[in-house]
Design a protein around this motif. Sequence first.
Motif: not given
Ligand code: HEB
Length: 443
Positions: A18, A21, A25, A29, A64, A68-69, A108, A139, A143, A374
């Motif tokens: 996390l 990510h 993430a 966004v 990025t 993120g994926v 997106e 995006a 979120g 977080w």
């Molecule tokens: Fe995240 C992406 C899951 C947290 C924002 N994500 C993503 C993916 C997955 C996830 C599986 C890949 C693609 C699809 O849809 O298939 N996440 C997840 C989980 C959690 C999370 C299970 C918790 C537990 N995210 C998060 C947060 C946020 C986010 C907290 C806001 C702030 N994501 C996101 C975005 C994306 C994702 C915006 C798209 C990519 C980029 O980097 O843009």
Amino acid sequence: MFEYDPVFLSRILTGITLAVHVIFATVGVGVPLMIALAEWMGIKRNDEHYRLLARRWARGFVITVAIGVVTGTAIGLQLSLLWPNFMQMAGHVISLPLFMETFAFFFEAIFLGIYLYTWDRFKKKIYHFFILIPVALGAMASGFFITTVNGFMNAPRGFDLENGVLTNIRPLEAMFNPATPTKVAHVLSSAYLTTAFVLAAIAAFAILRGKDHVYHKKALHLTMTAAAIFAISTAIIGDFSGKYLAKYQPEKLAAAEWHFETSTEAPLILGGVLQENNEVKYALEIPYALSILAHGTPDAEVIGLEEFPEEELPPLIVHYFFDLMVGIGMFLAFVSILYVLFAKVRKWNEWNKPLLWAIVAGGPLSLLAIEMGWFFAELGRQPWLLVGYMTVEQGATTSEHVDLMIVLFVLLYIVLCTTCATVLRKMFKNNPVEKELHDRGME
Ligand code: HEB
Ligand code: HEB
């Protein structure tokens, strides 16, 4: 030396995943909105510099998003691998938002693809801008949906409990649980704030290194103006989050403030060290501030930790996470408002070195605030996984190979992060702003 403990290791692995990510993430966004602002300014003022900003940010964004994926998919995997009992019990209650997040992502991604390949293809530039709207909305929706799931873990609603089985599922009620409004608003606002600051830090650093093209100053001005707005909104919404906690998760708020005894006119405690007898030393006390944060009046009663059974108390270390988040929030608001003020007053120079360095520091600090937020929200939920229904221990796997998984995933994240950094550096180094301005004949 170490006792193998799948619960502890599962928490470590989920936490690491996390933490990685959430960086991508957050940027995922926030950046589409910043691109949209830049392109909009470019079109409205007929200023190619802003459009170039949008172009360059969009290029970095692709990298990025890709990371993120991958990290997001890792979370999805780990949810069922590490927390099988949780997913079995609650999976079908939250499958709607989980599915919707994936859907929002595809939405997106499709429009992002079109957007990237249609620069200069339209007679009217505004059409290209329109394609960006679904990207930014997608995006934002990602979120939104995923944060409702986190809200559900904190304030479970939308089901009945019969012999340990959740029945009579009402997915919408689960999604729109009491934690959802403040959480979604705070997550989105802080994502925009952080992205604005990270992009501002890059522009400020360029100016500090002696690049004096007006392009960098425009970038700084756009991002810092946005940062000032979102710093204020994040703080206001954070205050609402505090009021949410006071009502629905008072133990989390009390742990954050080392507030042991229920009392009226409660002070806010900043920093400090906890003594054995629950006395706080070396702390800065702001009188009445906790009562105001919790209920909006200086004489309100705030529930203390004494009201909860020992085994249900969150770890008290969350106090530092909360303080750090709030402290950084104050710093970001101060710096960005100061910038706006300096830019407004003709005689003052908003490109003075101390202010630029403060902005540079704001970039990494804002990312740290996201992590701290977080950490506070998640550790403050302990010992519960699903508050009131399932503890983290009950939800965890009993697998014997979590330690190996940690090693493999950490390796994966190291590879991902270094690749991301290298590609971004190469991309912008090999094609510096000055060169691109020159190539496009817009010196
Ligand atoms: Fe995240 C992406 C899951 C947290 C924002 N994500 C993503 C993916 C997955 C996830 C599986 C890949 C693609 C699809 O849809 O298939 N996440 C997840 C989980 C959690 C999370 C299970 C918790 C537990 N995210 C998060 C947060 C946020 C986010 C907290 C806001 C702030 N994501 C996101 C975005 C994306 C994702 C915006 C798209 C990519 C980029 O980097 O843009
Ligand atoms: Fe925050 C979380 C408050 C700032 C990011 N926060 C949070 C909480 C609270 C708060 C109460 C919890 C909630 C729950 O759990 O539900 N904040 C606050 C305040 C302020 C703030 C009062 C002012 C200063 N933040 C901030 C900043 C940032 C943040 C600046 C970044 C940038 N947070 C955060 C996050 C989180 C938090 C990410 C997690 C999620 C939720 O919402 O939970």
